[in-house]
Design an enzyme around this catalytic site. Structure first.
Site, PDB file in Angstrom:
ATOM      1  N   HIS A  86       0.857  -1.195   0.000  1.00 33.80           N
ATOM      2  CA  HIS A  86       0.000   0.000   0.000  1.00 33.80           C
ATOM      3  C   HIS A  86       0.888   1.238   0.000  1.00 33.80           C
ATOM      4  CE1 HIS A  86       0.943  -0.453   4.224  1.00 33.80           C
ATOM      5  NE2 HIS A  86       0.249   0.595   4.597  1.00 33.80           N
ATOM      6  N   ASP A  98       5.612   4.799   5.254  1.00 36.09           N
ATOM      7  CA  ASP A  98       6.583   3.839   5.797  1.00 36.09           C
ATOM      8  C   ASP A  98       6.739   2.604   4.906  1.00 36.09           C
ATOM      9  OD1 ASP A  98       3.882   3.605   6.859  1.00 36.09           O
ATOM     10  OD2 ASP A  98       4.591   1.948   8.110  1.00 36.09           O
TER      11      ASP A  98
HETATM   12 ZN   LIG Z   1       2.953   0.625   7.821  1.00 37.63          ZN
HETATM   13 ZN   LIG Z   2      -0.099   1.365   6.579  1.00 42.00          ZN
END
Ligand SMILES: [Zn+2]
Ligand SMILES: [Zn+2]
Length: 244
Positions: free
Chosen positions: A60, A64
């Protein structure tokens, strides 16, 4: 197959765990799954190197998981590599377009191929992969590599994903926080244990670890163990697992 955890951390740094990244290798095939901050350094430390990574598969688009994408592109360009393929859920094309519109000088430096995938089966970097939609605050896909390896991506624990992972030799699962943190979009150990109960999985590695989990590994494993009696361990950056 070899699975190397490049980053087992999250959006909040611990100083030890870099952001999300997992290297999947089989014979001469190499695939990077997620590319969070620090993954580029871990690739060097692993001995594999960014020159060997010509395909990135994204779960996704949270920072991060994508923060090192442009640094990877720039490093590959500087090293004389000419190609990068980025595969991810819907919106991946727009993400890359937007990133490159901010850093305009990076446009056209590499032959960049971007492919969007949906839940179901597809092939990437020579691997046959099945994708399954997780429960998270952004659309996110978990990925399964045959009977060998499943990566949950970011997700709450739920029966559908446990079904999806059942039969895997190795499952790497988000376990962001200990039980006393009130959390949505990620599992607690208790919730994860409940969903894994009775499942046939060779070994589970916990990853996507927030600083809150440091020093609390024992209690987290005990909490999972009250429901699930399988082999559960904490992943560490640069840990490599051989999967047969
Ligand atoms: Zn994450
Ligand atoms: Zn996430």
């Amino acid at each position: 197959m070899h699975v190397t955890f490049l980053g087992t951390g999250s959006a909040m740094p611990t100083g030890e765990r870099f952001q999300a990244g997992i290297l999947v290798q089989n014979d001469d095939r190499t695939l990077l799954v997620d590319c969070g901050s620090g993954v580029l350094h871990r690739l060097q430390q692993s001995g594999v190197g960014y020159e060997s990574v010509s395909t990135v598969l994204l779960t996704h688009h949270h920072l991060d998981h994508v923060a090192d994408l442009l640094p990877l592109m720039k490093a590959r360009w500087l090293a004389g590599e000419e190609h990068l393929e980025v595969v991810g859920p819907q919106g991946t094309k727009a993400l890359l377009d937007d990133l490159l519109s901010v850093h305009e000088y990076m446009q056209d430096k590499l032959d960049l191929q971007v492919r969007e995938v949906v839940p179901g089966e597809f092939s990437v970097a020579g691997f046959d992969v099945t994708a399954y939609e997780t429960r998270h605050s952004l659309p996110c896909l978990a990925y399964r590599f045959g009977d060998l390896f499943t990566f949950s991506g970011d997700t709450e624990a739920f029966a559908g994903l446990a079904n999806f992972a059942e039969g895997s030799a190795i499952l790497a699962h988000d376990c962001s926080f200990p039980d006393d943190v009130d959390v949505s979009n990620h599992p607690t150990p208790e919730a994860l244990g409940r969903e894994l109960a009775g499942r046939d999985i060779g070994r589970v590695y916990l990853t996507h670890l927030y600083p809150h989990t440091e020093g609390r590994h024992e209690e987290m494993l005990e909490s999972i163990g009250t429901h699930y009696d399988g082999d559960v361990r904490f992943a560490e950056d640069l840990m490599t697992i051989s999967v047969e």
